[in-house]
Scaffold this active site. Structure first.
Site, short mmCIF file in Angstrom:
data_model
loop_
_atom_site.label_atom_id
_atom_site.label_comp_id
_atom_site.label_asym_id
_atom_site.label_seq_id
_atom_site.Cartn_x
_atom_site.Cartn_y
_atom_site.Cartn_z
N ARG A 1 95.00 -54.66 48.84
CA ARG A 1 94.74 -53.31 48.31
C ARG A 1 95.78 -52.86 47.29
NH1 ARG A 1 92.94 -52.14 53.73
NH2 ARG A 1 90.67 -52.26 53.70
N LYS B 1 95.04 -50.95 31.97
CA LYS B 1 93.64 -51.39 32.06
C LYS B 1 93.65 -52.85 32.47
CE LYS B 1 90.92 -48.50 28.97
NZ LYS B 1 90.13 -48.47 27.72
N GLU C 1 94.83 -54.86 16.19
CA GLU C 1 95.18 -53.74 17.09
C GLU C 1 96.29 -52.88 16.48
OE1 GLU C 1 93.44 -52.78 19.60
OE2 GLU C 1 92.34 -54.56 20.26
N LYS D 1 100.65 -45.76 21.98
CA LYS D 1 99.74 -46.00 23.09
C LYS D 1 100.25 -45.31 24.35
CE LYS D 1 96.93 -49.09 25.66
NZ LYS D 1 96.29 -50.38 25.84
N GLU E 1 91.20 -42.36 30.90
CA GLU E 1 90.25 -42.29 29.79
C GLU E 1 89.15 -41.24 30.01
OE1 GLU E 1 89.59 -46.08 27.62
OE2 GLU E 1 87.48 -45.51 27.71
N ARG F 1 92.18 -40.80 25.53
CA ARG F 1 92.40 -42.26 25.51
C ARG F 1 91.27 -43.01 24.79
NH1 ARG F 1 94.92 -46.26 30.17
NH2 ARG F 1 94.72 -48.15 28.93
N ASN G 1 89.79 -46.86 21.51
CA ASN G 1 88.63 -47.75 21.39
C ASN G 1 88.05 -47.77 19.97
OD1 ASN G 1 88.74 -48.35 24.13
ND2 ASN G 1 87.54 -46.55 24.66
N HIS H 1 85.95 -50.64 18.72
CA HIS H 1 85.73 -51.55 19.83
C HIS H 1 84.27 -51.63 20.30
CE1 HIS H 1 90.01 -51.97 19.85
NE2 HIS H 1 90.00 -52.72 20.95
N HIS I 1 83.02 -55.33 20.67
CA HIS I 1 82.56 -56.00 21.91
C HIS I 1 81.17 -56.59 21.71
CE1 HIS I 1 85.57 -53.62 24.64
NE2 HIS I 1 86.13 -54.61 23.98
N HIS J 1 88.67 -61.38 19.53
CA HIS J 1 88.69 -59.92 19.69
C HIS J 1 89.21 -59.23 18.43
CE1 HIS J 1 88.79 -56.13 21.80
NE2 HIS J 1 90.08 -55.97 21.56
N1 GLY Z 1 92.84 -51.06 24.72
C1 GLY Z 1 92.45 -49.71 24.85
C2 GLY Z 1 93.07 -49.04 26.02
O1 GLY Z 1 93.96 -49.59 26.66
O2 GLY Z 1 92.70 -47.93 26.32
#
Ligand code: GLY
Length: 361
Positions: free
Chosen positions: A131, A153, A195, A231, A241, A245, A249, A252, A256, A268
């Site tokens: 956990r 993430k 990025e 960031k 998010e 946040r 993206n 993105h 994707h 990517h």
């Molecule tokens: N790569 C986008 C984020 O971490 O929110």
């Protein structure tokens, strides 16, 4: 490639992230051999498991594992086949069984060493084993250093798309050794560069100009630090998010879809570069973005080595975007830049996405 020219070694830099329990991101030369000693400041572990891929294993895993042994930890190492195709539940389960066989307890920790795949999957395994146990990110690619190793993430790909299963699980420490930049091939440098351009385009026009005018290798420490600061500030304000946040993206949603359409042949970063160009062309055509922004963005991306011609028809990409995480009901959250250095989130009906994207073509 001129991006390979590297800076004269800089002093190590530290950025503090407040999310989770709070953690430092250390950026500098000669960090890998000191990783174990640095970890002692934050871990209460007796044992650590290094989680890495077959390419990074050959390059850096001995140095890292040895540094943890010198710092008094018992160590073990799990190596998976390098590449996006390994980023699945099977690898995570094999690693979790490995952790159990090696008797890692709740006090112990995972060391995710490598690029985004190692970091996302190692973090995810740490988030669910017993956990949740501690983990440290040791990014060895530019993309992982400026983006995926920071912010918590974690996750894997599933058949309907990228990163569609996972958890928010913040690391206890992030260590980026700038010496690893020298081992990156041109494609890996491009992945990170996309990025970096994204981060600058959404939040920092000065950084955008700096990156436009210099090879990344020449401004590495400064650039990584600034990207992590940006960031970090976004993640600290909106860890899960719920709003802000989402600006991370930018590019993105289409990226994707491009990656999926290509069977992950297109990396990517290359997909993000195309996605940012497509989105900015569309938002400028819709009057949401200052005129001329798309040209500035595309000129910089092309100068950095990206090819921006779309390989897939918009109807295919928009269909694939329908299973993206950013959909809600019959709508989708999208990110545009208003101008270089400022971004906004907006939403559209999924049914109108193709017409919106086509208007920019
Ligand atoms: N790569 C986008 C984020 O971490 O929110």
């Amino acid at each position: 490639m001129k991006e390979k020219k590297t800076e004269i070694a800089q002093e190590a830099e530290t950025v503090r992230i407040r999310a989770g329990g709070g953690y430092d991101v250390r950026i500098g030369s000669g960090i890998l051999p000191e990783a174990g000693a640095k970890a002692q400041e934050v871990l209460k572990a007796d044992r650590i498991a290094v989680f890495t891929d077959s390419s990074v294993d050959r390059l850096y895993a001995d140095t890292v594992e040895e540094s943890f042994r010198r710092a008094g930890y018992e160590t073990c190492r799990f190596v998976f086949t390098a590449g996006e195709a390994s980023k699945n539940m099977k690898t995570v389960m094999e690693f979790i069984e490995f952790l159990s066989r090696h008797h890692l307890t709740r006090r112990d920790a995972v060391i995710a060493l490598g690029g985004g795949v190692a970091g996302d999957m190692g973090g995810f395994a740490a988030s669910i084993y017993l956990r949740g146990i501690d983990f440290i990110q040791i990014p060895t690619t530019l993309l992982a250093a400026v983006d995926s190793s920071v912010g918590g993430k974690t996750g894997i790909n599933i058949s309907s798309g990228k990163n569609l299963a996972g958890a928010f699980w913040q690391p206890s420490l992030v260590l980026y050794d700038t010496d690893t930049f020298g081992s990156l091939n041109d494609d890996l440098i491009l992945d990170g560069t996309a990025e970096i351009v994204k981060t600058a385009a959404i939040r920092d026009a000065d950084l955008f100009r700096l990156v436009d005018g210099n090879g990344i290798g020449e401004i590495l420490t400064q650039t990584v630090k600034r990207c992590v600061e940006i960031k970090g500030a976004v993640v600290d304000a909106d860890e899960k998010e719920g709003g802000l946040r989402r600006i991370l993206n930018f590019g993105h949603t289409m990226a994707h879809a491009i990656e999926k359409a290509s069977g992950y042949r297109i990396s990517h970063g290359k997909a993000v570069a195309c996605g940012m160009a497509m989105m900015t062309a569309a938002s400028e055509a819709a009057g949401m973005t200052e005129k001329g922004t798309c040209e500035i963005l595309c000129r910089t991306l092309e100068k950095k080595g990206f090819k921006l011609e779309p390989e897939f028809p918009p109807e295919q990409l928009c269909r694939l975007a329908g299973s993206d995480k950013k959909t809600f009901g019959d709508r989708i959250h999208l990110v545009r830049i208003d101008k270089i250095g400022r971004a906004s989130v907006f939403d559209l009906e999924l049914a109108g996405l193709e017409a919106f994207m086509r208007a920019g073509m």
